[in-house]
Write a protein that holds these residues in place. Structure first.
Motif, PDB file in Angstrom:
ATOM      1  N   THR A   1      -4.896   1.455  -1.497  1.00  0.00           N
ATOM      2  CA  THR A   1      -4.590   0.150  -0.912  1.00  0.00           C
ATOM      3  C   THR A   1      -5.208  -0.939  -1.785  1.00  0.00           C
ATOM      4  O   THR A   1      -6.294  -0.757  -2.325  1.00  0.00           O
ATOM      5  CB  THR A   1      -5.196   0.050   0.500  1.00  0.00           C
ATOM      6  N   TRP A   2      -4.525  -2.071  -1.881  1.00  0.00           N
ATOM      7  CA  TRP A   2      -5.072  -3.207  -2.626  1.00  0.00           C
ATOM      8  C   TRP A   2      -5.879  -4.126  -1.712  1.00  0.00           C
ATOM      9  O   TRP A   2      -5.421  -4.500  -0.632  1.00  0.00           O
ATOM     10  CB  TRP A   2      -3.962  -4.048  -3.248  1.00  0.00           C
ATOM     11  N   LEU A   3      -7.059  -4.521  -2.162  1.00  0.00           N
ATOM     12  CA  LEU A   3      -7.728  -5.728  -1.683  1.00  0.00           C
ATOM     13  C   LEU A   3      -7.438  -6.777  -2.738  1.00  0.00           C
ATOM     14  O   LEU A   3      -7.754  -6.561  -3.915  1.00  0.00           O
ATOM     15  CB  LEU A   3      -9.236  -5.507  -1.548  1.00  0.00           C
ATOM     16  N   ASN A   4      -6.806  -7.875  -2.358  1.00  0.00           N
ATOM     17  CA  ASN A   4      -6.420  -8.927  -3.303  1.00  0.00           C
ATOM     18  C   ASN A   4      -5.472  -8.384  -4.381  1.00  0.00           C
ATOM     19  O   ASN A   4      -5.845  -8.237  -5.546  1.00  0.00           O
ATOM     20  CB  ASN A   4      -7.651  -9.560  -3.969  1.00  0.00           C
ATOM     21  N   PRO A   5      -4.236  -8.054  -4.018  1.00  0.00           N
ATOM     22  CA  PRO A   5      -3.293  -7.511  -4.999  1.00  0.00           C
ATOM     23  C   PRO A   5      -3.127  -8.445  -6.195  1.00  0.00           C
ATOM     24  O   PRO A   5      -3.097  -9.666  -6.035  1.00  0.00           O
ATOM     25  CB  PRO A   5      -1.970  -7.404  -4.223  1.00  0.00           C
ATOM     26  N   PRO A   6      -3.010  -7.880  -7.397  1.00  0.00           N
ATOM     27  CA  PRO A   6      -2.801  -8.707  -8.592  1.00  0.00           C
ATOM     28  C   PRO A   6      -1.360  -9.185  -8.677  1.00  0.00           C
ATOM     29  O   PRO A   6      -0.480  -8.643  -7.991  1.00  0.00           O
ATOM     30  CB  PRO A   6      -3.123  -7.734  -9.731  1.00  0.00           C
ATOM     31  N   PRO A   7      -1.094 -10.161  -9.542  1.00  0.00           N
ATOM     32  CA  PRO A   7       0.284 -10.631  -9.710  1.00  0.00           C
ATOM     33  C   PRO A   7       1.207  -9.545 -10.244  1.00  0.00           C
ATOM     34  O   PRO A   7       2.403  -9.557  -9.972  1.00  0.00           O
ATOM     35  CB  PRO A   7       0.173 -11.770 -10.729  1.00  0.00           C
ATOM     36  N   HIS A   8       0.631  -8.613 -11.016  1.00  0.00           N
ATOM     37  CA  HIS A   8       1.452  -7.528 -11.578  1.00  0.00           C
ATOM     38  C   HIS A   8       0.632  -6.250 -11.655  1.00  0.00           C
ATOM     39  O   HIS A   8      -0.527  -6.270 -12.077  1.00  0.00           O
ATOM     40  CB  HIS A   8       1.941  -7.889 -12.990  1.00  0.00           C
ATOM     41  N   HIS A   9       1.247  -5.140 -11.238  1.00  0.00           N
ATOM     42  CA  HIS A   9       0.694  -3.817 -11.506  1.00  0.00           C
ATOM     43  C   HIS A   9       1.844  -2.822 -11.567  1.00  0.00           C
ATOM     44  O   HIS A   9       2.905  -3.048 -10.972  1.00  0.00           O
ATOM     45  CB  HIS A   9      -0.341  -3.396 -10.454  1.00  0.00           C
ATOM     46  N   ALA A  10       1.627  -1.748 -12.317  1.00  0.00           N
ATOM     47  CA  ALA A  10       2.666  -0.731 -12.466  1.00  0.00           C
ATOM     48  C   ALA A  10       2.020   0.637 -12.625  1.00  0.00           C
ATOM     49  O   ALA A  10       1.114   0.812 -13.444  1.00  0.00           O
ATOM     50  CB  ALA A  10       3.533  -1.037 -13.690  1.00  0.00           C
ATOM     51  N   PHE A  11       2.496   1.589 -11.829  1.00  0.00           N
ATOM     52  CA  PHE A  11       2.039   2.967 -11.933  1.00  0.00           C
ATOM     53  C   PHE A  11       2.961   3.731 -12.882  1.00  0.00           C
ATOM     54  O   PHE A  11       4.173   3.558 -12.848  1.00  0.00           O
ATOM     55  CB  PHE A  11       2.057   3.649 -10.570  1.00  0.00           C
ATOM     56  N   ALA A  12       2.366   4.577 -13.726  1.00  0.00           N
ATOM     57  CA  ALA A  12       3.150   5.424 -14.630  1.00  0.00           C
ATOM     58  C   ALA A  12       2.344   6.692 -14.894  1.00  0.00           C
ATOM     59  O   ALA A  12       1.259   6.617 -15.477  1.00  0.00           O
ATOM     60  CB  ALA A  12       3.442   4.701 -15.943  1.00  0.00           C
ATOM     61  N   GLY A  13       2.851   7.827 -14.447  1.00  0.00           N
ATOM     62  CA  GLY A  13       2.113   9.066 -14.621  1.00  0.00           C
ATOM     63  C   GLY A  13       0.766   8.975 -13.938  1.00  0.00           C
ATOM     64  O   GLY A  13       0.665   8.640 -12.762  1.00  0.00           O
ATOM     65  N   SER A  14      -0.301   9.205 -14.704  1.00  0.00           N
ATOM     66  CA  SER A  14      -1.649   9.171 -14.128  1.00  0.00           C
ATOM     67  C   SER A  14      -2.350   7.844 -14.410  1.00  0.00           C
ATOM     68  O   SER A  14      -3.577   7.761 -14.359  1.00  0.00           O
ATOM     69  CB  SER A  14      -2.487  10.320 -14.691  1.00  0.00           C
ATOM     70  N   THR A  15      -1.590   6.788 -14.715  1.00  0.00           N
ATOM     71  CA  THR A  15      -2.175   5.489 -15.035  1.00  0.00           C
ATOM     72  C   THR A  15      -1.664   4.393 -14.102  1.00  0.00           C
ATOM     73  O   THR A  15      -0.609   4.523 -13.467  1.00  0.00           O
ATOM     74  CB  THR A  15      -1.871   5.049 -16.484  1.00  0.00           C
ATOM     75  N   VAL A  16      -2.454   3.318 -14.044  1.00  0.00           N
ATOM     76  CA  VAL A  16      -1.990   2.082 -13.429  1.00  0.00           C
ATOM     77  C   VAL A  16      -2.365   0.950 -14.378  1.00  0.00           C
ATOM     78  O   VAL A  16      -3.495   0.873 -14.852  1.00  0.00           O
ATOM     79  CB  VAL A  16      -2.554   1.860 -12.004  1.00  0.00           C
TER      80      VAL A  16
END
Length: 195
Positions: free
Chosen positions: A11-26
């Motif tokens: 869960t996000w506290l204070n979501p950023p303007p952009h994030h992206a999940f890919a494989g084992s990374t964010v």
């Protein structure tokens, strides 16, 4: 846990303007003038940094590799353990005086700040936080020899559970780019500090 569902319970506290999940990374791009800090020296309170977490009961070890495009004073990224707005610890890489340091902020009502110079690593830095009852143990992995190096033992109020996860902030700008990889939370490492 497969790489397709490792982030399902976060869960996000204070979501950023952009994030992206890919494989084992964010991959995260920070918002404008984000930070976690309370009072000491600077005289302000900030609780608008980005924190991607899940609740964890009891003792644990959490790890992540963090790689950022550190360019502006106080750009920072790492791990965070949070009980409330007034009780939290963040540990990771922070840019200050033209260098990326290993930085730890412990906040029990008011914040403190410690810095340790570590060798630069273009592949990022692996960070570990371990909870042993009322103590948070902070370490990073030395890329040269693979050993975990101690940075800090800090008091943290006892509680049944805490929020644990990845943190990033850019107190003096927006658009700090950071990639977190191979985030994990598991049983705590052994309590032995030496040998």
């Amino acid at each position: 846990m497969s790489t397709t569902d490792w982030n399902a319970d976060l869960t996000w506290l204070n979501p950023p303007p952009h994030h992206a999940f890919a494989g084992s990374t964010v991959h995260v791009r920070t918002g404008k003038e984000t930070d976690f800090w309370r009072e000491t020296f600077y005289g302000f309170r900030r609780d608008n940094g980005h924190f991607l977490y899940r609740p964890v009961a009891g003792d644990f070890s959490a790890e992540v590799t963090v790689k950022g495009d550190y360019r502006v004073l106080y750009d920072q990224a790492g791990l965070m353990v949070r009980l409330s707005e007034t009780h939290w610890i963040k540990a990771g890489i922070e840019y200050t005086d033209g260098l990326a340091y290993f930085s730890v902020v412990v906040t029990n009502d008011a914040s403190d700040w410690s810095l340790v110079g570590i060798p630069a690593n273009p592949d990022g830095v692996r960070i570990r936080l371990t909870r042993h009852a009322e103590t948070i143990r902070v370490q990073y992995q030395d890329a040269a020899d693979g050993h975990w190096k101690p940075v800090r033992l800090a008091y943290f109020p006892p509680s049944k559970s805490v929020d644990v996860g990845m943190m990033c902030c850019s107190p003096q700008r927006e658009g700090f780019e950071v990639t977190f990889s191979d985030f994990s939370i598991g049983p705590p490492i052994a309590r032995e500090l030496h040998g």
